[in-house]
Write a protein that holds these residues in place. Structure first.
Motif: not given
Ligand code: ZN
Ligand code: ZN
Length: 368
Positions: A164-166, A188-193
Motif C-alpha cells: 500500500i501507499h506509505l 501492524e495494519s498489514l500483519t494479517e495480510f
C-alpha cells in the motif's frame, strides 16, 4: 552585572578568574552561535575583540560598523550582548538562506535517534538513511528515509516494500522517532495480510512471482500438472475471498471454476485463506512436503524453456490426453505462421503442435 550576563546567556562563560575571556554560545531565535570575547585587562569594551563562528560572521556581514559602534557605546558586556542579539535578529530575518543551514543540534539529535532505531545505512551527507524495523510478528522491514535538512517543513521522502501507499504526516517539529512509530503502525495494519501470504508461500508451490516480495499481492499457486490458480489478495481485507483466476486445460479448470462458484458461500472469515481455498475448491494443494517443484514447472512445447521474459507457459492444449503447455507468445507466433490456421479478430484458431487437436490462442500481450 555578571549574574545578569549568566542569566541571559547561560552558554557564554568566563574562562579566567579576571573575566577577560568569555567562550561559548549566544542564543538567538532558538539557534546557538559560537563566539569568543577577549577583553583588555581594564575590561574596556572599546578595545574588546570578538571571534565569531562562520555562521555568525555570515549573519553580521554588512553590520560590522554597527557592532563596532555598539562596542564603543555600550556601558558593559551585558548591554553589548543585548545589542548584538538585536542586530542578529535583524540579520536572521534578512538572511533567510542562513536559516536553512541545519544547526548542530539537528545532527546530534539525528545521531542519538538513529542509534535507538536500528540504523542499517546512512550516506555521507546525512540525507538518506535506512532503518531495519521488526514488526510484532518478527518480520524484518527496511524503511528508507530521505531527509530534507534544507526544507525542514517538508516531509522526508519515505519508502518501504509495502503493498500500500506509505502516507506520512509531518510537521517541522517531527523527529525520526515520529516517522518510526508511524511506520510501525502501518506494519501492524498489514500483519494479517502477510500472515495470509506467508502461510500460502510456506505450504504450497508458488509458480509466480518467482521471488515474492513483501509488496506482492498476487500468487499463482500450483494445483497440479499445468493447473494453477492465480489469487490477488487485498492488503486491506486479506481474509476475504481473493480475486481468483484458474489456469490450465479446460476439462480440469471448468469443474474447479464451477466448485468455486457453487461453494463461495462456504468462505469463512475466521479461517485462513489457504484453508478456505481448499474447502471451496475441494482439493489439496501440492506442498513442498509432498511434491517436487519441477513437476509443475513444465516447459513450453515450442521454445522448450519455462520462463520467457516474465511469462510462464500458461496456454494449455485442452485435449485431456495431451495437455501440453505453451507460452502465449510462442503459440500465437507458431499458429500464425501455419497456412492451416485461421484468425478472427485477435484470436487464432489452429492445431496443437503436439497432438494436432484444435487449439486457440489470443494475440500475445492480451490477457486470456
Ligand atoms: Zn515458449
Ligand atoms: Zn495437444
Amino acid at each position: 552585572m555578571e549574574s545578569s550576563l549568566v542569566k541571559d546567556n547561560p552558554l557564554l562563560l568566563p574562562l579566567n578568574k579576571e573575566k577577560t575571556v568569555y567562550n561559548g554560545f549566544i542564543t538567538v531565535q532558538e539557534r546557538d552561535f559560537r563566539m569568543r570575547i577577549l577583553l583588555p585587562p581594564d575590561r574596556q569594551l572599546k578595545r574588546a575583540r570578538l571571534h565569531c563562528c562562520w555562521q555568525l560572521k555570515h549573519l553580521l556581514r554588512g553590520y560590522e560598523h554597527i557592532v563596532k559602534q555598539r562596542l564603543q557605546q555600550s556601558a558593559d558586556l551585558v548591554s553589548f550582548i543585548l545589542e548584538l542579539k538585536t542586530v542578529l535578529e535583524v540579520g536572521l530575518k534578512s538572511h533567510p538562506k542562513c536559516c536553512s543551514i541545519p544547526p548542530p543540534q539537528y545532527y546530534s539529535q539525528l545521531i542519538s535517534e538513529m542509534e535507538t532505531l536500528g540504523l542499517l545505512f546512512i550516506d555521507a551527507e546525512f540525507r538518506m538513511l535506512k532503518l531495519n524495523v521488526a514488526d510484532s510478528s518478527g518480520r524484518q522491514h527496511i524503511f528508507t528515509i530521505k531527509l530534507k535538512p534544507k526544507h525542514p517543513a517538508e516531509a522526508p521522502d519515505c519508502s518501504a516494500d509495502l503493498p500500500i501507499h506509505l502516507a506520512i504526516t509531518w510537521t517541522p517539529q517531527s523527529t525520526l522517532d515520529h516517522l518510526h512509530s508511524q511506520f510501525l503502525l502501518v506494519l501492524e495494519s498489514l500483519t494479517e495480510f502477510w500472515d495470509v501470504l506467508d502461510e500460502i508461500d510456506s505450504k504450497t508451490w508458488i509458480l509466480e512471482p518467482e521471488k515474492p516480495s513483501r509488496s506482492d499481492t498476487m500468487r499463482r499457486i500450483a494445483i497440479g500438472n499445468n493447473i494453477s490458480i492465480k489469487v490477488e489478495v487485498d492488503p486491506r481485507h486479506p481474509k476475504m475471498l481473493p480475486e481468483c483466476c484458474l489456469l490450465g486445460p479446460e476439462h480440469v479448470v471448468t469443474p474447479l471454476r464451477n466448485k468455486l462458484n457453487a461453494n463461495m458461500h462456504l468462505w469463512n472469515l475466521d479461517s485462513s485463506v489457504l484453508h478456505n481455498l481448499r474447502d471451496v475448491l475441494e482439493i489439496e494443494f501440492p506442498s513442498p512436503a509432498t511434491h517436487e517443484k519441477s513437476s509443475f514447472n513444465v516447459e513450453c512445447g515450442i521454445c522448450y524453456s519455462y520462463r520467457l521474459e516474465a511469462a510462464i507457459p500458461d496456454q494449455v492444449c485442452n485435449d485431456p490426453r495431451c495437455g501440453q503447455p505453451y507460452h502465449q507468445a510462442c503459440l500465437y507466433e507458431w499458429l500464425r505462421a501455419l497456412p492451416s490456421s485461421r484468425q478472427s479478430f485477435n484470436i487464432v484458431f489452429g492445431e496443437c503442435p503436439y497432438c494436432n487437436k484444435p487449439v486457440t490462442v489470443k494475440m500475445a500481450g492480451q490477457k486470456s
